[in-house]
Write a protein that holds these residues in place. Structure first.
Motif, PDB file in Angstrom:
ATOM      1  N   ASP A 136       0.854  -1.192   0.000  1.00 28.75           N
ATOM      2  CA  ASP A 136       0.000   0.000   0.000  1.00 28.75           C
ATOM      3  C   ASP A 136       0.890   1.243   0.000  1.00 28.75           C
ATOM      4  OD1 ASP A 136      -1.705   2.080   0.457  1.00 28.75           O
ATOM      5  OD2 ASP A 136      -2.464   1.355   2.374  1.00 28.75           O
TER       6      ASP A 136
ATOM      7  N   THR B 169      -1.727   5.069   1.410  1.00 24.51           N
ATOM      8  CA  THR B 169      -2.186   5.500   2.731  1.00 24.51           C
ATOM      9  C   THR B 169      -1.248   6.500   3.390  1.00 24.51           C
ATOM     10  OG1 THR B 169      -3.315   3.392   3.023  1.00 24.51           O
ATOM     11  CG2 THR B 169      -2.902   4.689   4.993  1.00 24.51           C
TER      12      THR B 169
ATOM     13  N   ASP C 184      -3.634   0.916  -3.222  1.00 23.83           N
ATOM     14  CA  ASP C 184      -3.546   0.220  -1.947  1.00 23.83           C
ATOM     15  C   ASP C 184      -3.093  -1.215  -2.182  1.00 23.83           C
ATOM     16  OD1 ASP C 184      -5.847  -0.675  -3.174  1.00 23.83           O
ATOM     17  OD2 ASP C 184      -6.940  -0.951  -1.305  1.00 23.83           O
TER      18      ASP C 184
ATOM     19  N   MET D 207      -2.969   0.260   7.855  1.00 27.09           N
ATOM     20  CA  MET D 207      -3.129   1.714   7.941  1.00 27.09           C
ATOM     21  C   MET D 207      -2.675   2.252   9.290  1.00 27.09           C
ATOM     22  SD  MET D 207      -6.493   4.094   7.512  1.00 27.09           S
ATOM     23  CE  MET D 207      -6.392   5.868   7.830  1.00 27.09           C
TER      24      MET D 207
END
Length: 488
Positions: A143, A146, A389, A460
Protein backbone atom coordinates in the motif's frame (compact mmCIF):
# COMPACT_ATOMS: atom_id res chain seq x y z
CA UNK A 1 -10.34 6.69 -16.25
CA UNK A 2 -12.72 5.16 -18.76
CA UNK A 3 -11.62 2.35 -21.03
CA UNK A 4 -11.89 2.65 -24.77
CA UNK A 5 -15.14 0.84 -25.57
CA UNK A 6 -14.16 -0.75 -28.90
CA UNK A 7 -11.26 -2.77 -30.22
CA UNK A 8 -9.41 -1.71 -33.34
CA UNK A 9 -9.90 -3.81 -36.46
CA UNK A 10 -7.31 -6.00 -38.11
CA UNK A 11 -4.02 -4.11 -38.57
CA UNK A 12 -3.41 -2.52 -41.94
CA UNK A 13 0.36 -3.00 -41.73
CA UNK A 14 0.27 -5.37 -44.69
CA UNK A 15 0.12 -2.23 -46.86
CA UNK A 16 3.72 -1.44 -45.89
CA UNK A 17 6.29 -2.54 -48.43
CA UNK A 18 9.32 -1.35 -46.49
CA UNK A 19 9.36 -3.55 -43.38
CA UNK A 20 12.46 -1.77 -42.09
CA UNK A 21 10.27 1.09 -40.91
CA UNK A 22 8.49 -1.24 -38.52
CA UNK A 23 11.52 -3.28 -37.60
CA UNK A 24 13.67 -0.18 -37.12
CA UNK A 25 13.84 1.77 -33.89
CA UNK A 26 11.75 4.80 -33.21
CA UNK A 27 14.08 7.78 -33.27
CA UNK A 28 14.78 9.10 -29.77
CA UNK A 29 13.10 12.34 -28.72
CA UNK A 30 14.83 15.27 -30.40
CA UNK A 31 13.91 18.87 -29.51
CA UNK A 32 11.69 20.26 -32.22
CA UNK A 33 11.25 16.90 -33.93
CA UNK A 34 9.85 14.35 -31.49
CA UNK A 35 7.90 16.75 -29.29
CA UNK A 36 5.44 18.74 -31.41
CA UNK A 37 6.20 22.44 -31.28
CA UNK A 38 3.86 25.42 -31.23
CA UNK A 39 5.69 28.74 -31.20
CA UNK A 40 2.73 30.60 -29.74
CA UNK A 41 3.09 28.89 -26.33
CA UNK A 42 -0.61 29.18 -25.66
CA UNK A 43 -1.44 25.51 -25.22
CA UNK A 44 -3.83 25.56 -28.18
CA UNK A 45 -2.45 23.60 -31.14
CA UNK A 46 -3.54 24.24 -34.69
CA UNK A 47 -5.48 21.73 -36.76
CA UNK A 48 -2.27 20.68 -38.54
CA UNK A 49 -0.80 19.65 -35.19
CA UNK A 50 -3.28 16.77 -35.15
CA UNK A 51 -2.12 15.29 -38.45
CA UNK A 52 0.23 12.28 -38.35
CA UNK A 53 3.63 12.42 -39.96
CA UNK A 54 4.03 10.98 -43.44
CA UNK A 55 4.25 7.16 -43.25
CA UNK A 56 7.72 7.27 -44.75
CA UNK A 57 9.02 9.25 -41.78
CA UNK A 58 7.53 6.97 -39.11
CA UNK A 59 9.39 3.97 -37.73
CA UNK A 60 9.43 1.38 -34.99
CA UNK A 61 6.90 -0.22 -32.67
CA UNK A 62 5.40 1.76 -29.78
CA UNK A 63 3.68 0.05 -26.85
CA UNK A 64 1.19 2.22 -24.94
CA UNK A 65 0.40 1.27 -21.33
CA UNK A 66 -2.76 2.98 -20.12
CA UNK A 67 -3.74 4.36 -16.76
CA UNK A 68 -5.86 2.59 -14.17
CA UNK A 69 -3.82 2.33 -10.95
CA UNK A 70 -2.64 -1.06 -9.71
CA UNK A 71 -5.45 -2.71 -11.68
CA UNK A 72 -4.00 -1.51 -14.99
CA UNK A 73 -0.41 -2.22 -13.91
CA UNK A 74 -1.25 -5.88 -13.23
CA UNK A 75 -3.31 -6.19 -16.41
CA UNK A 76 -0.32 -4.83 -18.36
CA UNK A 77 2.04 -7.23 -16.56
CA UNK A 78 0.10 -10.19 -17.94
CA UNK A 79 0.00 -8.63 -21.41
CA UNK A 80 3.75 -8.00 -21.41
CA UNK A 81 4.36 -11.60 -20.43
CA UNK A 82 2.55 -12.83 -23.55
CA UNK A 83 4.28 -10.22 -25.72
CA UNK A 84 7.61 -11.46 -24.37
CA UNK A 85 6.80 -15.10 -25.13
CA UNK A 86 5.93 -14.29 -28.74
CA UNK A 87 9.02 -12.14 -29.36
CA UNK A 88 7.01 -8.94 -29.83
CA UNK A 89 8.17 -7.25 -26.64
CA UNK A 90 11.79 -7.38 -27.78
CA UNK A 91 10.79 -5.44 -30.91
CA UNK A 92 9.22 -2.56 -28.98
CA UNK A 93 11.23 0.61 -29.52
CA UNK A 94 9.43 2.90 -27.13
CA UNK A 95 7.03 2.60 -24.18
CA UNK A 96 4.47 5.34 -23.64
CA UNK A 97 3.21 5.08 -20.05
CA UNK A 98 0.31 6.72 -18.23
CA UNK A 99 -0.60 6.54 -14.53
CA UNK A 100 -0.91 2.83 -13.66
CA UNK A 101 1.03 2.06 -16.83
CA UNK A 102 3.78 4.35 -15.54
CA UNK A 103 4.05 2.24 -12.40
CA UNK A 104 4.88 -0.85 -14.44
CA UNK A 105 6.86 1.17 -16.99
CA UNK A 106 8.93 2.78 -14.25
CA UNK A 107 9.74 -0.58 -12.69
CA UNK A 108 10.60 -2.12 -16.06
CA UNK A 109 12.85 0.82 -16.95
CA UNK A 110 14.56 0.50 -13.57
CA UNK A 111 15.24 -3.21 -14.15
CA UNK A 112 16.58 -2.67 -17.67
CA UNK A 113 18.82 0.19 -16.54
CA UNK A 114 20.29 -1.75 -13.61
CA UNK A 115 20.55 -5.19 -15.18
CA UNK A 116 21.44 -4.01 -18.68
CA UNK A 117 19.23 -6.82 -19.94
CA UNK A 118 17.04 -6.51 -23.00
CA UNK A 119 16.73 -9.22 -25.64
CA UNK A 120 17.65 -8.79 -29.27
CA UNK A 121 14.72 -8.26 -31.64
CA UNK A 122 12.74 -11.48 -31.91
CA UNK A 123 14.18 -12.90 -28.70
CA UNK A 124 12.66 -13.29 -25.25
CA UNK A 125 13.56 -12.03 -21.81
CA UNK A 126 14.51 -15.39 -20.31
CA UNK A 127 14.48 -14.27 -16.67
CA UNK A 128 11.06 -12.61 -16.88
CA UNK A 129 9.72 -14.20 -13.71
CA UNK A 130 12.83 -13.68 -11.59
CA UNK A 131 13.67 -10.14 -12.70
CA UNK A 132 10.27 -8.63 -13.53
CA UNK A 133 7.09 -10.51 -12.63
CA UNK A 134 7.82 -11.81 -9.13
CA UNK A 135 9.33 -8.61 -7.68
CA UNK A 136 6.62 -6.50 -9.29
CA UNK A 137 3.86 -8.63 -7.79
CA UNK A 138 5.37 -8.02 -4.36
CA UNK A 139 5.16 -4.30 -4.96
CA UNK A 140 1.50 -4.62 -5.94
CA UNK A 141 0.94 -6.12 -2.50
CA UNK A 142 2.25 -2.90 -0.95
CA UNK A 143 0.00 0.00 0.00
CA UNK A 144 1.67 3.22 -1.17
CA UNK A 145 -1.50 5.32 -1.00
CA UNK A 146 -2.19 5.50 2.73
CA UNK A 147 0.99 7.14 4.06
CA UNK A 148 0.81 10.09 1.62
CA UNK A 149 -2.83 10.68 2.58
CA UNK A 150 -2.00 10.48 6.29
CA UNK A 151 0.77 13.01 5.88
CA UNK A 152 -1.53 15.36 4.00
CA UNK A 153 -4.79 15.10 5.92
CA UNK A 154 -4.05 13.73 9.41
CA UNK A 155 -0.97 15.75 10.34
CA UNK A 156 -2.05 19.26 11.34
CA UNK A 157 1.30 20.68 10.29
CA UNK A 158 0.51 19.71 6.67
CA UNK A 159 -3.04 20.97 6.48
CA UNK A 160 -1.86 24.05 4.61
CA UNK A 161 0.75 22.15 2.60
CA UNK A 162 -1.23 21.25 -0.50
CA UNK A 163 1.74 19.47 -2.06
CA UNK A 164 2.34 17.12 0.88
CA UNK A 165 0.42 14.12 -0.49
CA UNK A 166 1.97 14.06 -3.96
CA UNK A 167 5.48 14.70 -2.61
CA UNK A 168 4.98 11.80 -0.19
CA UNK A 169 3.78 9.69 -3.13
CA UNK A 170 7.05 10.44 -4.93
CA UNK A 171 8.93 9.31 -1.81
CA UNK A 172 6.91 6.09 -1.74
CA UNK A 173 7.82 5.36 -5.36
CA UNK A 174 11.49 6.00 -4.61
CA UNK A 175 11.30 3.59 -1.71
CA UNK A 176 9.28 0.79 -3.29
CA UNK A 177 9.58 1.12 -7.09
CA UNK A 178 12.71 2.80 -8.43
CA UNK A 179 15.64 4.93 -7.33
CA UNK A 180 17.11 5.73 -10.77
CA UNK A 181 17.12 9.21 -12.31
CA UNK A 182 15.82 10.35 -15.69
CA UNK A 183 19.40 10.51 -16.91
CA UNK A 184 19.84 6.81 -16.09
CA UNK A 185 16.88 5.61 -18.17
CA UNK A 186 17.87 3.06 -20.82
CA UNK A 187 18.69 4.21 -24.34
CA UNK A 188 16.86 1.17 -25.75
CA UNK A 189 14.00 0.81 -25.46
CA UNK A 190 12.94 4.40 -24.80
CA UNK A 191 10.41 5.24 -22.10
CA UNK A 192 8.05 8.21 -22.02
CA UNK A 193 6.01 8.98 -18.88
CA UNK A 194 2.94 11.08 -19.52
CA UNK A 195 1.38 13.63 -17.16
CA UNK A 196 -1.11 16.47 -17.65
CA UNK A 197 -0.20 20.15 -17.29
CA UNK A 198 -3.18 21.66 -15.46
CA UNK A 199 -2.15 25.26 -16.16
CA UNK A 200 -1.82 25.02 -19.93
CA UNK A 201 -4.14 22.06 -20.57
CA UNK A 202 -1.58 20.01 -22.51
CA UNK A 203 0.32 16.75 -21.98
CA UNK A 204 3.68 16.88 -20.27
CA UNK A 205 6.34 14.24 -20.86
CA UNK A 206 9.29 12.85 -18.93
CA UNK A 207 11.88 10.87 -20.86
CA UNK A 208 15.60 10.16 -20.76
CA UNK A 209 17.29 13.14 -19.16
CA UNK A 210 14.61 15.55 -20.34
CA UNK A 211 11.15 16.90 -19.58
CA UNK A 212 8.87 18.84 -21.90
CA UNK A 213 5.44 19.73 -23.19
CA UNK A 214 3.58 18.60 -26.24
CA UNK A 215 2.74 21.44 -28.66
CA UNK A 216 5.09 23.76 -26.83
CA UNK A 217 8.60 23.84 -25.44
CA UNK A 218 10.93 21.27 -27.07
CA UNK A 219 12.35 20.05 -23.77
CA UNK A 220 14.38 20.95 -20.71
CA UNK A 221 17.38 18.86 -19.61
CA UNK A 222 16.73 17.44 -16.14
CA UNK A 223 18.91 14.31 -15.92
CA UNK A 224 19.13 14.46 -12.11
CA UNK A 225 15.39 14.37 -11.51
CA UNK A 226 14.28 11.05 -9.99
CA UNK A 227 12.23 8.72 -12.15
CA UNK A 228 9.92 8.44 -9.13
CA UNK A 229 8.90 12.07 -9.74
CA UNK A 230 7.81 11.22 -13.26
CA UNK A 231 5.79 8.23 -12.02
CA UNK A 232 4.21 10.32 -9.25
CA UNK A 233 3.25 13.10 -11.67
CA UNK A 234 1.79 10.56 -14.08
CA UNK A 235 -0.26 8.74 -11.43
CA UNK A 236 -1.38 11.41 -8.91
CA UNK A 237 -5.06 10.91 -9.74
CA UNK A 238 -7.41 13.59 -8.42
CA UNK A 239 -8.91 14.33 -5.99
CA UNK A 240 -7.01 11.80 -3.88
CA UNK A 241 -3.66 13.43 -4.67
CA UNK A 242 -3.03 17.07 -5.39
CA UNK A 243 -1.09 18.18 -8.47
CA UNK A 244 2.70 18.03 -8.48
CA UNK A 245 4.37 21.47 -8.73
CA UNK A 246 6.99 21.37 -11.46
CA UNK A 247 9.52 23.78 -9.88
CA UNK A 248 11.75 23.85 -12.95
CA UNK A 249 13.83 26.75 -11.64
CA UNK A 250 15.35 29.64 -13.60
CA UNK A 251 15.49 29.51 -17.39
CA UNK A 252 18.41 31.72 -18.43
CA UNK A 253 18.37 32.71 -22.06
CA UNK A 254 14.79 31.57 -22.69
CA UNK A 255 12.34 33.99 -24.37
CA UNK A 256 9.86 35.70 -22.04
CA UNK A 257 6.92 33.78 -23.52
CA UNK A 258 8.61 30.47 -22.63
CA UNK A 259 9.35 31.63 -19.08
CA UNK A 260 5.72 32.68 -18.63
CA UNK A 261 4.44 29.44 -20.17
CA UNK A 262 6.41 27.32 -17.72
CA UNK A 263 5.75 29.43 -14.63
CA UNK A 264 3.55 27.83 -11.96
CA UNK A 265 3.09 24.62 -13.94
CA UNK A 266 1.36 21.90 -11.91
CA UNK A 267 1.08 18.33 -13.14
CA UNK A 268 -1.70 15.85 -12.51
CA UNK A 269 -2.51 12.31 -13.64
CA UNK A 270 -1.70 11.77 -17.31
CA UNK A 271 -5.07 10.11 -17.83
CA UNK A 272 -6.80 13.46 -17.49
CA UNK A 273 -5.54 14.33 -20.98
CA UNK A 274 -5.00 10.93 -22.60
CA UNK A 275 -5.43 7.74 -20.62
CA UNK A 276 -4.01 5.49 -23.35
CA UNK A 277 -0.60 7.12 -23.92
CA UNK A 278 -1.22 7.34 -27.66
CA UNK A 279 -0.73 11.13 -27.75
CA UNK A 280 3.01 10.76 -27.12
CA UNK A 281 3.80 8.38 -30.00
CA UNK A 282 1.06 8.23 -32.63
CA UNK A 283 2.73 10.69 -35.01
CA UNK A 284 6.13 9.05 -35.08
CA UNK A 285 5.73 5.29 -34.58
CA UNK A 286 5.04 3.03 -37.58
CA UNK A 287 3.12 0.51 -35.48
CA UNK A 288 1.08 1.02 -32.31
CA UNK A 289 0.23 -1.59 -29.70
CA UNK A 290 -2.19 -0.33 -27.04
CA UNK A 291 -2.89 -2.07 -23.74
CA UNK A 292 -5.89 -0.40 -22.14
CA UNK A 293 -6.53 -1.23 -18.49
CA UNK A 294 -8.81 1.75 -17.90
CA UNK A 295 -12.07 1.36 -15.99
CA UNK A 296 -15.67 1.07 -17.12
CA UNK A 297 -18.27 3.78 -16.86
CA UNK A 298 -20.80 2.87 -14.18
CA UNK A 299 -24.44 3.54 -15.03
CA UNK A 300 -26.12 4.93 -11.93
CA UNK A 301 -28.29 7.76 -10.67
CA UNK A 302 -28.42 9.24 -7.19
CA UNK A 303 -32.02 10.07 -6.38
CA UNK A 304 -33.05 12.16 -3.40
CA UNK A 305 -35.89 11.06 -1.15
CA UNK A 306 -37.24 14.59 -1.46
CA UNK A 307 -37.75 15.51 -5.09
CA UNK A 308 -37.82 19.23 -4.39
CA UNK A 309 -34.73 19.26 -2.20
CA UNK A 310 -31.61 17.29 -3.26
CA UNK A 311 -29.39 16.09 -0.46
CA UNK A 312 -25.81 17.26 -0.08
CA UNK A 313 -24.64 13.80 -1.17
CA UNK A 314 -26.68 14.08 -4.36
CA UNK A 315 -25.30 17.53 -5.11
CA UNK A 316 -21.70 16.34 -4.74
CA UNK A 317 -22.49 13.29 -6.86
CA UNK A 318 -23.85 15.46 -9.67
CA UNK A 319 -20.84 17.79 -9.56
CA UNK A 320 -18.50 14.79 -9.98
CA UNK A 321 -20.77 13.17 -12.57
CA UNK A 322 -20.50 15.98 -15.11
CA UNK A 323 -16.74 15.58 -15.75
CA UNK A 324 -17.16 11.77 -15.69
CA UNK A 325 -19.64 11.96 -18.57
CA UNK A 326 -17.32 14.34 -20.45
CA UNK A 327 -14.40 11.95 -20.01
CA UNK A 328 -16.54 9.05 -21.24
CA UNK A 329 -17.44 11.05 -24.34
CA UNK A 330 -13.78 11.89 -24.91
CA UNK A 331 -12.78 8.23 -24.59
CA UNK A 332 -15.44 7.18 -27.10
CA UNK A 333 -14.37 9.89 -29.55
CA UNK A 334 -10.77 8.73 -29.10
CA UNK A 335 -11.88 5.17 -29.88
CA UNK A 336 -13.68 6.23 -33.07
CA UNK A 337 -10.64 8.19 -34.18
CA UNK A 338 -8.32 5.22 -33.62
CA UNK A 339 -10.72 2.88 -35.39
CA UNK A 340 -10.89 5.14 -38.45
CA UNK A 341 -7.10 5.58 -38.49
CA UNK A 342 -6.57 1.82 -38.34
CA UNK A 343 -9.29 1.19 -40.94
CA UNK A 344 -7.87 3.44 -43.65
CA UNK A 345 -4.24 2.53 -42.97
CA UNK A 346 -3.24 5.98 -41.70
CA UNK A 347 -2.09 4.24 -38.54
CA UNK A 348 -1.16 0.59 -38.14
CA UNK A 349 -1.44 -1.47 -35.00
CA UNK A 350 -3.78 -3.22 -32.61
CA UNK A 351 -5.13 -2.91 -29.10
CA UNK A 352 -6.71 -4.88 -26.29
CA UNK A 353 -8.72 -3.67 -23.30
CA UNK A 354 -9.56 -4.96 -19.85
CA UNK A 355 -13.22 -5.03 -20.93
CA UNK A 356 -12.59 -7.43 -23.84
CA UNK A 357 -15.05 -10.33 -23.77
CA UNK A 358 -14.69 -11.78 -27.27
CA UNK A 359 -12.07 -13.65 -29.22
CA UNK A 360 -10.51 -17.11 -29.08
CA UNK A 361 -8.78 -16.49 -25.75
CA UNK A 362 -11.34 -14.46 -23.82
CA UNK A 363 -14.57 -15.96 -22.55
CA UNK A 364 -13.90 -19.24 -24.35
CA UNK A 365 -11.71 -22.27 -23.63
CA UNK A 366 -8.16 -22.18 -24.94
CA UNK A 367 -6.75 -25.66 -24.73
CA UNK A 368 -6.62 -26.60 -21.05
CA UNK A 369 -7.11 -22.99 -19.91
CA UNK A 370 -10.67 -21.68 -19.90
CA UNK A 371 -10.54 -17.88 -19.98
CA UNK A 372 -12.89 -15.74 -17.97
CA UNK A 373 -16.51 -15.64 -19.20
CA UNK A 374 -18.01 -12.42 -20.49
CA UNK A 375 -20.26 -11.74 -17.51
CA UNK A 376 -17.34 -12.14 -15.11
CA UNK A 377 -15.21 -9.72 -17.12
CA UNK A 378 -18.01 -7.19 -17.47
CA UNK A 379 -19.34 -7.25 -13.93
CA UNK A 380 -16.25 -7.89 -11.81
CA UNK A 381 -12.79 -7.93 -13.44
CA UNK A 382 -13.16 -4.73 -15.48
CA UNK A 383 -14.62 -2.94 -12.44
CA UNK A 384 -11.78 -3.60 -10.02
CA UNK A 385 -10.95 -0.41 -8.13
CA UNK A 386 -8.46 2.11 -9.45
CA UNK A 387 -6.27 2.55 -6.40
CA UNK A 388 -2.74 2.23 -5.05
CA UNK A 389 -3.55 0.22 -1.95
CA UNK A 390 -2.56 -3.38 -1.26
CA UNK A 391 -3.93 -5.90 -3.76
CA UNK A 392 -4.52 -9.48 -2.63
CA UNK A 393 -2.84 -12.54 -4.11
CA UNK A 394 -6.12 -13.44 -5.82
CA UNK A 395 -6.56 -9.99 -7.35
CA UNK A 396 -2.96 -10.00 -8.59
CA UNK A 397 -3.26 -13.46 -10.16
CA UNK A 398 -6.64 -12.89 -11.84
CA UNK A 399 -5.78 -9.48 -13.30
CA UNK A 400 -2.44 -10.75 -14.60
CA UNK A 401 -4.08 -13.80 -16.17
CA UNK A 402 -6.76 -11.62 -17.79
CA UNK A 403 -4.14 -9.33 -19.31
CA UNK A 404 -2.36 -12.38 -20.69
CA UNK A 405 -5.58 -13.66 -22.33
CA UNK A 406 -6.57 -10.29 -23.79
CA UNK A 407 -3.13 -9.59 -25.25
CA UNK A 408 -3.03 -13.06 -26.79
CA UNK A 409 -6.26 -12.37 -28.67
CA UNK A 410 -4.71 -9.27 -30.25
CA UNK A 411 -1.43 -11.08 -30.89
CA UNK A 412 -3.28 -13.73 -32.88
CA UNK A 413 -4.55 -10.99 -35.19
CA UNK A 414 -1.07 -9.53 -35.50
CA UNK A 415 0.38 -12.93 -36.40
CA UNK A 416 -2.39 -13.54 -38.95
CA UNK A 417 -1.71 -10.21 -40.64
CA UNK A 418 2.06 -10.70 -40.83
CA UNK A 419 2.45 -7.14 -39.57
CA UNK A 420 5.46 -7.84 -37.35
CA UNK A 421 7.92 -10.18 -39.06
CA UNK A 422 9.81 -10.87 -35.83
CA UNK A 423 6.66 -12.08 -34.03
CA UNK A 424 6.08 -15.80 -33.68
CA UNK A 425 3.68 -18.29 -32.14
CA UNK A 426 4.52 -19.59 -28.68
CA UNK A 427 3.03 -22.14 -26.25
CA UNK A 428 0.10 -20.72 -24.33
CA UNK A 429 0.83 -20.77 -20.59
CA UNK A 430 -0.95 -18.27 -18.29
CA UNK A 431 1.19 -17.00 -15.41
CA UNK A 432 -1.07 -18.36 -12.64
CA UNK A 433 -2.20 -21.88 -13.50
CA UNK A 434 -3.75 -22.94 -10.20
CA UNK A 435 -7.20 -24.44 -10.91
CA UNK A 436 -9.09 -22.02 -8.66
CA UNK A 437 -8.07 -19.08 -10.84
CA UNK A 438 -10.03 -20.57 -13.73
CA UNK A 439 -13.13 -21.37 -11.70
CA UNK A 440 -15.67 -18.56 -12.34
CA UNK A 441 -17.37 -19.08 -8.99
CA UNK A 442 -14.10 -18.87 -7.09
CA UNK A 443 -13.01 -15.79 -9.03
CA UNK A 444 -16.36 -14.08 -8.43
CA UNK A 445 -16.15 -14.80 -4.70
CA UNK A 446 -12.50 -13.81 -4.37
CA UNK A 447 -13.11 -10.47 -6.12
CA UNK A 448 -16.59 -9.71 -4.83
CA UNK A 449 -15.32 -6.65 -2.94
CA UNK A 450 -12.54 -5.68 -5.36
CA UNK A 451 -14.44 -2.73 -6.77
CA UNK A 452 -14.64 -1.10 -3.33
CA UNK A 453 -12.11 1.47 -2.22
CA UNK A 454 -10.44 0.27 0.99
CA UNK A 455 -10.81 3.31 3.19
CA UNK A 456 -8.96 1.59 6.03
CA UNK A 457 -6.44 -0.48 4.14
CA UNK A 458 -4.39 -3.21 5.72
CA UNK A 459 -1.59 -1.76 7.79
CA UNK A 460 -3.13 1.71 7.94
CA UNK A 461 -2.75 2.10 11.68
CA UNK A 462 0.83 0.88 11.52
CA UNK A 463 1.36 3.54 8.88
CA UNK A 464 -0.24 6.15 11.15
CA UNK A 465 2.09 5.19 14.00
CA UNK A 466 5.21 5.12 11.85
CA UNK A 467 4.34 8.38 10.13
CA UNK A 468 3.64 10.07 13.44
CA UNK A 469 6.95 8.91 14.86
CA UNK A 470 9.02 10.05 11.89
CA UNK A 471 7.15 13.31 11.42
CA UNK A 472 6.67 14.44 15.03
CA UNK A 473 10.05 16.08 15.48
CA UNK A 474 9.94 17.85 12.12
CA UNK A 475 6.29 18.77 12.67
CA UNK A 476 6.91 20.42 16.04
CA UNK A 477 9.73 22.43 14.50
CA UNK A 478 7.31 23.74 11.90
CA UNK A 479 4.76 24.62 14.56
CA UNK A 480 7.38 26.41 16.65
CA UNK A 481 8.56 28.31 13.59
CA UNK A 482 5.05 29.47 12.75
CA UNK A 483 4.43 30.55 16.34
CA UNK A 484 7.65 32.58 16.33
CA UNK A 485 6.69 34.21 13.03
CA UNK A 486 3.26 35.20 14.40
CA UNK A 487 4.73 36.58 17.62
CA UNK A 488 7.43 38.43 15.73
Amino acid sequence: MDSLPVRSPLPAATTFKDWSRICGDVAPPIPGKWIDTDSTYNGNPSFDDFRPFDPGSRSGVALCLSGGGYRAALFHLGALRRLNETGILSGVSIFSCVSGGSILGGFLADRIAKLDAWPARGGTYERWDEDIAEPFRKRMGTDIRTIPLIKRYLLPTNWQDFDASVEALETQYQRHLTDVTLGQLPTHPWFIFCATDMKNGVPFFFFRGTVGHNYSHPGLPRPDWPLARAVAASSCFPPVFGPLPLNIGPLPGEPPEVVEYLRDVHLTDGGNYDNTGVAAVWKRAAYLLISDGGGRFKAEWKRSRWAAMPTLEEIFWRVSRYPSVSMKAGAELHARWLSLMFDDGTLCGDMWTIADTTGPGVGQPWGAWPAYPANLVEQIISRVRTDLDRFSEEEIAILENHGYFCADTAIERVLASGALPFARSAPFAPPHQEPQYFDPQYVAGAMAQSSQINKLSAGMWDAVRDTARTSAKEGWKKVAGRVRSVLG
